[in-house]
Design an enzyme around this catalytic site. Structure first.
Site, PDB file in Angstrom:
ATOM      1  N   GLN A  95       0.897  -1.127   0.026  1.00 60.53           N
ATOM      2  CA  GLN A  95      -0.170   0.124   0.080  1.00 60.53           C
ATOM      3  C   GLN A  95       0.895   1.336   0.090  1.00 60.53           C
ATOM      4  OE1 GLN A  95      -2.831  -0.030   3.080  1.00 60.53           O
ATOM      5  NE2 GLN A  95      -3.588   2.012   3.130  1.00 60.53           N
ATOM      6  N   CYS A 101      -6.459   0.236   1.969  1.00 61.85           N
ATOM      7  CA  CYS A 101      -6.339  -0.928   2.423  1.00 61.85           C
ATOM      8  C   CYS A 101      -7.520  -1.821   2.108  1.00 61.85           C
ATOM      9  CB  CYS A 101      -6.130  -0.944   3.794  1.00 61.85           C
ATOM     10  SG  CYS A 101      -7.436  -0.362   4.828  1.00 61.85           S
ATOM     11  N   HIS A 255      -8.258  -1.633   9.977  1.00 63.44           N
ATOM     12  CA  HIS A 255      -7.537  -1.862   8.819  1.00 63.44           C
ATOM     13  C   HIS A 255      -8.052  -3.329   8.049  1.00 63.44           C
ATOM     14  CE1 HIS A 255      -3.970  -1.598   6.320  1.00 63.44           C
ATOM     15  NE2 HIS A 255      -3.381  -2.710   6.800  1.00 63.44           N
ATOM     16  N   ASN A 279      -1.380  -8.362   5.669  1.00 68.37           N
ATOM     17  CA  ASN A 279      -1.455  -7.137   5.764  1.00 68.37           C
ATOM     18  C   ASN A 279      -1.032  -6.392   4.500  1.00 68.37           C
ATOM     19  OD1 ASN A 279      -1.469  -4.276   6.468  1.00 68.37           O
ATOM     20  ND2 ASN A 279      -0.272  -4.463   8.367  1.00 68.37           N
ATOM     21  N   TRP A 281       0.023  -3.577   3.793  1.00 73.00           N
ATOM     22  CA  TRP A 281       1.335  -2.885   3.962  1.00 73.00           C
ATOM     23  C   TRP A 281       2.404  -3.604   3.308  1.00 73.00           C
ATOM     24  CZ3 TRP A 281       0.547  -0.068   9.163  1.00 73.00           C
ATOM     25  CH2 TRP A 281      -0.546   0.797   9.453  1.00 73.00           C
TER      26      TRP A 281
END
Length: 686
Positions: A95, A101, A255, A279, A281
């Site tokens: 991301q 997200c 998230h 995740n 990220w």
């Protein structure tokens, strides 16, 4: 500034839809634009989504941008840019500064289904052959697939690093370009700041989403997840709401995550139920039990530990189902085929889609509040369902799924939020045959058999129903009278008729959907009912019973030796058998193997030679040199150095196992150290 004014003016002058909202995407012919650019020797520049701050947005996102923002094309950012990497075993997207997200979690779920991904992302695009700086993506938008054309100018900082979505492979750009196309569809990058995983999943697939609150989930949540991960579903989830910050346990509040797998493992004290999450990220992981650094892994057999544990901060981690239910607020399952509505197999489904609208003073009747209200003015749809076992004295209930989907009310998806929507269901007399809208008196005398427990401000609201054969009335509505929007109402069942009453012009699309594996799904489901665990002989029976539709007349035969090798790869706890859960993992891989094998068996002989094998393995993301490929034919092929499908499956599974084991054991991606017992286990038993 002139670009911004031109851009805004163009949308302002666009056609209005019937409810007064802004126009949708401009129609752009990808092939014609590409050919024109090639003929004129220039790179495409998309005036409808320009390389300027107008495409980024006009609010808080601008404050997150780095100073000196530039727009660059991939060939300007890397000496060897690639559109897509064949290595799909790792989820390689991270991301950027946009708070999307939810979009990225859905996108990562999409990468687990190669065939669906290629529907959204045409993988034959590149930066070399006939490159013109133009790319095209497809999204399911309000009932139909629509193309979105973009140029490849991407926002970067002064160091040439992508500001928004990027790949861990710095020369791969499909994720960044797809995000740009989705931003164009949504209005701007800033319009991706807020959203639900379910919304993106629908836009990527045209599937139907089901939302579960884990804390309130039924006792069979593990069974639901098992069926979902085996079947063609995409799964996302979200932590409890709050500021998007890292908590002490390693999770990020408010998230979205992707659920990438589940596994029932055998510990010394008994079974443990684990879920695997990622995740978006690409970093920051759970720190509790079964995290990368947890001591719980020592409770497993060496083989399970080697294959499941990966000690790297890549954002992917394991946790128990119990912890998942505690820390996650929403679980979203997107079903891609109607056959997933229940555990029935080998059946045909009918799908019907109707378009409608709520108009103030005409059809925007709002919810039921009292007998004498405006509820009866809402659109009314007649649904007749039949049982497959007609003539039975006590017919079985019919499985029916109803999905209500609302169209965005503005070109920019966040400028006008979704309305709170829901639908009511009434049972009608068998003899109802009037095509006029039911009057208010009907609703005074008849209570609904299903109504919204709460109106939800989501793009889609769906409900699975078990209905007795008969005639029903479906009434979609908003939470307040007078609210205007357009909607799509979809119905899936074994056998039904569905149409609007009291209206002359509502579009309808109906089709029959057939389970591609009709019959054989039923075979192995019944087998596992009798045998919760199967051995190599039973696995051979299952594989040789299947109908391999893509292989034509060259139906394969799986030898006992091949089945013993396949079982050894699946059998993590060294029991000599596989469970239905492990077989479901195998089933996904078999479908991929069948597709790849069929593609490269150009003569339909049922065998691959060295060149074909090398190309097939490359398509599956496994690179083999000429010498290694020759050795694989000697080891797994026949005397004529050709490989049949059964041996190809064995080789593919073994190659994937060894690659996963290497990735889980290496610390720097360069090498591993094994003790002698581990080396013997990996080389001899697997």
């Amino acid at each position: 500034m002139s670009l911004c004014l031109s851009f805004r003016g163009r949308w302002k002058m666009g056609q209005k839809n019937s409810l007064g909202g802004s126009s949708q995407l401009p129609k752009q012919d990808y092939k014609a634009l590409r050919e024109r650019c090639l003929m004129e020797g220039r790179l495409f520049e998309d005036d409808s989504f320009p390389a300027s701050l107008c495409s980024v947005g006009s609010g808080p996102l601008l404050r997150k941008l780095p100073p000196g923002l530039q727009w660059r094309r991939p060939p300007e950012l890397h000496s060897n840019p690639q559109f897509y990497s064949a290595d799909t075993k790792r989820l390689d997207l991270c991301q950027g500064v946009v708070g999307d997200c939810w979009f990225l979690a859905a996108l990562q779920a999409l990468t687990l289904h190669q065939d669906i991904l290629s529907r959204v992302v045409p993988l034959n695009q590149n930066f070399t052959e006939n490159y013109a700086g133009i790319f095209q993506f497809w999204f399911w938008h309000f009932g139909k697939w629509v193309p979105v054309v973009i140029d490849d100018r991407l926002p970067v900082n002064t160091a040439g690093q992508l500001v928004f979505v990027s790949s861990t492979y710095k020369n791969v750009f499909w994720g960044a370009l797809l995000e740009k196309a989705y931003a164009k569809l949504s209005g701007s990058y800033e319009d991706l700041q807020r959203g639900q995983v379910s919304e993106a999943l629908v836009d990527f697939t045209g599937g139907v989403t089901m939302t579960i609150k884990p804390a309130e989930a039924p006792g069979n949540l593990w069974d639901i997840l098992t069926w979902a991960t085996y079947s063609r579903t995409l799964i996302g989830c979200q932590t409890h709401s709050g500021k998007e910050r890292v908590l002490e346990n390693g999770l990020v509040g408010g998230h979205a995550y992707t659920l990438t797998g589940i596994r029932k493992v055998t510990c010394r004290h008994g079974p443990e139920y684990l879920v695997k999450l990622r995740n978006p990220w690409g970093k920051v992981e759970w720190k509790g039990d079964w995290s990368d650094s947890s001591g719980m892994w020592e409770l497993l057999s060496p083989k399970e530990k080697i294959l499941l544990l990966r000690k790297s901060n890549d954002g992917e981690f394991w946790m128990t189902l119990k912890d998942f239910k505690t820390h996650f607020m929403l679980l979203v399952i997107c079903k891609l085929t109607p056959g997933l509505l229940s555990q029935d197999v080998g059946q045909k489904w009918t799908y019907t889609m109707r378009e409608g609208r709520w108009e103030k003073g005409i059809t925007a009747g709002g919810p039921m509040k009292s007998p004498r209200d405006t509820f009866w003015k809402n659109p009314q749809f007649l649904l007749s369902v039949w049982s497959l076992q007609e003539g039975r004295r006590f017919p079985m209930p019919c499985s029916v799924l109803v999905s209500l989907l609302q169209r965005p009310r503005h070109r920019h998806r966040n400028w006008k939020p979704h309305l709170a929507i829901g639908f009511y269901l009434f049972r009608l007399s068998k003899h109802y045959g009037d095509q006029r809208r039911l009057p208010s008196e009907f609703f005074w005398k008849n209570a609904p058999i299903r109504w919204p427990e709460a109106f939800l401000t989501e793009k889609e609201v769906s409900q699975e129903l078990q209905l007795e054969p008969g005639t029903y009335l479906v009434v979609p509505c908003t939470s307040k009278a007078g609210q205007e929007a357009e909607f799509v109402l979809r119905v899936f069942s074994r056998k039904h008729i569905f149409h609007e009453i009291g209206c002359n012009s509502s579009a309808v699309f109906s089709k029959e959907i057939v389970d591609k594996n009709e019959g054989q799904d039923e075979f192995f489901t019944k087998l596992f009912e009798k045998c919760p665990e199967i051995n190599a002989v039973q696995l051979q029976k299952v594989l040789n019973h299947m109908t391999w539709s893509s292989l034509g007349s060259a139906q394969p035969f799986f030898s006992l030796d091949a089945c013993q090798g396949i079982l050894a790869l699946l059998d993590l706890n060294a029991s000599g058998t596989v469970s239905i859960q492990e077989f479901r993992d195998l089933w996904k891989q078999l479908m991929l193997c069948q597709e790849v094998f069929h593609k490269h068996d150009s003569s339909h002989s049922g065998y691959l030679n060295r060149t074909q094998l090398q190309a097939a393995m490359r398509d599956a993301g496994i690179m083999l040199s000429n010498d290694v490929c020759q050795l694989m034919l000697i080891r797994y092929g026949g005397p004529n150095l050709q490989m049949d499908f059964g041996s190809f499956v064995h080789l593919m599974l073994r190659a994937e196992y060894m690659e996963d084991a290497f990735q889980n054991l290496t610390q720097d991606g360069k090498g591993i150290y094994l003790q002698k017992p581990e080396w013997l286990m990996m080389t001899l038993y697997s």
